[in-house]
Design an enzyme around this catalytic site. Sequence first.
Site, PDB file in Angstrom:
ATOM      1  N   SER A   1       0.648  -1.133  -0.194  1.00  0.00           N
ATOM      2  CA  SER A   1       0.168   0.066  -0.027  1.00  0.00           C
ATOM      3  C   SER A   1       0.872   1.302  -0.027  1.00  0.00           C
ATOM      4  CB  SER A   1      -0.798  -0.105   1.171  1.00  0.00           C
ATOM      5  OG  SER A   1      -1.827   1.063   1.081  1.00  0.00           O
TER       6      SER A   1
ATOM      7  N   ASP B   1      -2.763   6.174  -3.595  1.00  0.00           N
ATOM      8  CA  ASP B   1      -1.665   5.730  -2.938  1.00  0.00           C
ATOM      9  C   ASP B   1      -0.874   4.459  -3.722  1.00  0.00           C
ATOM     10  OD1 ASP B   1      -3.777   3.775  -2.324  1.00  0.00           O
ATOM     11  OD2 ASP B   1      -3.086   3.257  -0.588  1.00  0.00           O
TER      12      ASP B   1
ATOM     13  N   ASP C   1      -1.140   1.229  -4.046  1.00  0.00           N
ATOM     14  CA  ASP C   1      -2.033   0.260  -4.629  1.00  0.00           C
ATOM     15  C   ASP C   1      -3.383   0.850  -5.194  1.00  0.00           C
ATOM     16  OD1 ASP C   1      -3.019   0.459  -2.033  1.00  0.00           O
ATOM     17  OD2 ASP C   1      -3.491  -1.660  -2.047  1.00  0.00           O
TER      18      ASP C   1
ATOM     19  N   ASP D   1      -5.995   1.976  -3.697  1.00  0.00           N
ATOM     20  CA  ASP D   1      -7.224   1.783  -2.889  1.00  0.00           C
ATOM     21  C   ASP D   1      -7.791   2.818  -2.255  1.00  0.00           C
ATOM     22  OD1 ASP D   1      -5.631   1.427  -0.865  1.00  0.00           O
ATOM     23  OD2 ASP D   1      -6.247  -0.572  -0.191  1.00  0.00           O
TER      24      ASP D   1
END
Length: 450
Positions: free
Chosen positions: A102, A242, A244, A246
């Site tokens: 992340s 961010d 990833d 999400d």
Amino acid sequence: MTRRFFGTDGIRGRTNQSTMTAEMAMRVGMAAGRHFMRGSHRHRVVIGKDTRLSGYMIENALVAGFTSVGMDVVQFGPIPTPAVAMLAASMRADLGVMISASHNPYYDNGIKLFGPDGYKLSDADELKIEALIEGGEIPLAPSEGIGRARRVEDGRGRYIHFVKSTFPQHLRLDGLKVALDCANGAAYNTAPYTFWELGAELVQIGVTPNGTNINDGCGSTAPLLLQETVVASGADIGIALDGDADRLIVVDETGTIVDGDQIMALIGTSWARQGMLKGEGVVATIMSNLGLERKLASEGIPLIRTKVGDRYVLEEMKARGCNVGGEQSGHMILSDYATTGDGTIAALQVLAALVQSGKPASALLRQFEPVPQLLKNVRFAGGKPLEAQSVQAVIAQAEAELEGVGRLVIRPSGTEPVIRVMAEGDDGDQVVRVVDRICDAVASAAAAHA
């Protein structure tokens, strides 16, 4: 039962150290694959990743683990976390895997697992997988039953098409100048195409990943570059994802940051007025600002709080039939469209509201005045400093002081040896005093243990 490997968002750690090694990744693949081998059909797992250098190592180890227990593997390469969730469900896979840490630096990595329905795994499933990881020999497939691996190149296109379908069909982004920061992460080649295809003029940053620059001075956790870019380019709005993709943070045309609380207020109240809001209210965590709670209450919308972690927000949303939830940090879960947080989908909802309102972003996105809120972290080397009597006494005193005028939230991090201390209230000076006293007490207790 305490989970040893899974934290609040999958398994995460520094690569080639601790739990995030190739050996561990292969073991996770074997255990998760074996756990989801249900029924007589040919089993399938889909795997995506972000742009970290270690993704190659972790991906190959996972493929070895899954195929060794008889699962076929579909590899999509760099795609956002919510794309993995969507593809797992649409491809009728038994399991989805995202390789990402992340917002963490490149030297960390993680493994996030999704069930066949596209939702993150329950605590019960994670505990059963942990038991297999630690339980000795995992049964392997017979020689003729070993799984096959295939790399599919159109995952990004499938995801872009899906995300665009969530944007109101009668709207376009023509005339809107959008500064877009993809954090040199998983959305570097999906988010720009999505916004461009809808008509936006783009100023792009964080779209040249090299394996080690993910989240490095860019993205939703380092928004200064986006703030400067928005102002310098004269953009109407800035969007930062961010690593990833999400979650997101928004920047208005003046360079001011708009956090997840303001976005939830915008979407929650807008959907309520259009008759789109479902369930018993909007779901957020204990970290969301008291100002959000007051804003929603003024519109007759309850705020339902959960412990920290988007998985817990989603569990509460499912239990109460809600379709809007999220975290102050920028995780936005809009369950009419997605089974997990999706920064791109949330950004499109913000852009749709901006186009329809005709207002500048600074006017539209300042939904409420946040009450003063302060969060500090105290790192510790070992022990349980929160259980110290001296710390408990200071916390009790702080709770009494804030009763009726503010809130206090103290919790250990789910991913690192850190105690997070947050207080908020109408008196900013009081909030600072309370947080500092508690942090000093925690630090003293930790030092005494060391």
